[in-house]
Write an enzyme that holds these catalytic residues in place. Structure first.
Site: not given
Lengths: 272, 272
Positions: B147-149
């Site tokens: 998730v995300c970076t």
């Protein structure tokens, strides 16, 4: 401290936008950031004192959704307050370390917040020290807030008597036992009591609090920062939309909970 | 253990629905729960081994959103895996305790997951032991996710080369430096790689994983359980919808990040 990265970067980013007319956008990497900060609108940097109750068995997502939002408030200090500083394990098995004890928590708070849970929440409602802490800080806090069944802890401490409030759908009816008026809405505000519905309502609650404590543009910046553009794969998140089969499953899961809540409130001589 | 409450209650709740035709709804408080479990469909209880990477400076909401969903999988074991078991503090100041070290983590995983962050993520990308762990478990895991970076950690370990993937909007372009094809969608799947967009996309990602690992009815039950019926107070959660002023603020906040990501990838001789 890592925790300061996001706030510092946001501050520089905010200044960058303000300074755009001077074509001198600032970033966290800008060596002249110190100058940028001098021009930060005072209204965006406030020394808020925010206390988030922590207890064994809490639902950690109830805590972390709002904590992300509160942590984005420039100038604010967010305290994770436990009866002790001992590691506390959530109902999904995540162990966190409180940053302050009840005794160490500031007396006068901008925001007092209580997360929910199931058996752990019932135990917190029955705990004298926890109710005493919530009642004391809640009587003086600028905002008294909760997400999910955290509202029942506020209620057990007598803080919801005569107020409109909400909580997880499975416990909504028990708010009447706290002397409150149950409202089936995502986020409910009555004077300085602001309560959120179940678990994930903490994200909507948290953004509403950022707008309340700063302003809508600030809150929208935080929303874009966490890319809160929800796209649930199903439409089963409320008792208005979930398929009957799914509702039957989950309602049977919570059948015993309201009775357990009433027993806890009766045991502590709740306000009702 | 508190962490078992929710899963046990869900199991009983599920059986309650299944047993409705026998008019014998079960709940977690049911003394005959043991019998109920005997009738649980095998497909709803699986011994999944799920490893969630933890590192200093991670964005704790990236971890906790999906962890709530994974923890609702009956029969699953969710490991919070760190380089060490030392307490780790997130970028918003929440300190958690990992439950396993890289060495203690099971070799063959159902799901490998990586959360994102900013400076802490860049440090994780540059850490040899972290990349070695991600590359080893990722090569054998049934699902490799983020998730995300967190996607950039998978990328630094060479796991996204030739795959379509997504990450936080501020870093999307850097996926090409990982040898991946950037896709601006909430949750992106390419074979066994499943990646989510920024921070809060972890909720949508998590529910999609529950449906993948169990079935849609199960996932809808989890969605109703956490009342995931999002009602953001603003429509600023994506670069498609946020007001220009808000986008200017946030884009200036992240101006330096893509370059920092590319420097980290170059330093570790990334796959591109």
């Amino acid at each position: 401290m890592e925790g300061f990265d996001r706030r510092t970067a946001l501050m520089m980013g905010l200044f960058g936008a303000l300074a755009a007319s001077r074509a001198s956008a600032q970033t966290a990497a800008d060596p002249h950031a110190g100058h940028a900060m001098a021009a930060m609108p005072p209204g965006w940097v406030k020394p808020d004192q925010i206390a988030m109750l922590c207890y064994p068995g809490m639902t950690i997502l109830d805590l972390i959704g709002p904590q992300y939002m509160f942590a984005a408030l420039m100038g604010a200090t967010v305290h994770l307050v436990g009866k002790t500083r001992d590691p506390m394990t959530s109902d999904t098995g995540v162990t966190i370390l409180p940053t302050a004890t009840f005794a160490e928590c500031p007396k006068d708070l901008t925001v007092l917040f209580a997360p929910g849970g199931t058996s752990g929440t019932l135990a917190a409602m029955r705990d004298d020290a926890t109710r005493a802490f919530i009642a004391d800080r809640g009587a003086r806090a600028r905002y008294v807030t909760s997400v999910c069944t955290g509202a029942l802890i506020l209620g057990a401490a007598g803080l919801l008597k005569g107020y409109r409030a909400t909580t997880h759908w499975a416990a909504l009816e028990t708010l009447t036992d706290c002397g409150a008026t149950p409202v089936s809405e995502r986020v409910v505000r009555d004077r300085n009591r602001i309560t959120g519905a179940g678990v994930t309502a903490g994200l909507d609650f948290g953004l509403a609090m950022v707008a309340e404590l700063r302003d809508p543009v600030y809150a929208q910046g935080v929303q874009l920062g966490c890319e809160y553009d929800p796209q649930p794969p199903f439409h089963a998140g409320s008792t208005r939309t979930a398929p009957p089969e799914v509702q039957a499953i989950m309602k049977s899961m919570y059948t015993a909970f309201p009775g357990q809540v009433r027993a806890a409130l009766a045991a502590v001589k709740g306000p009702s």
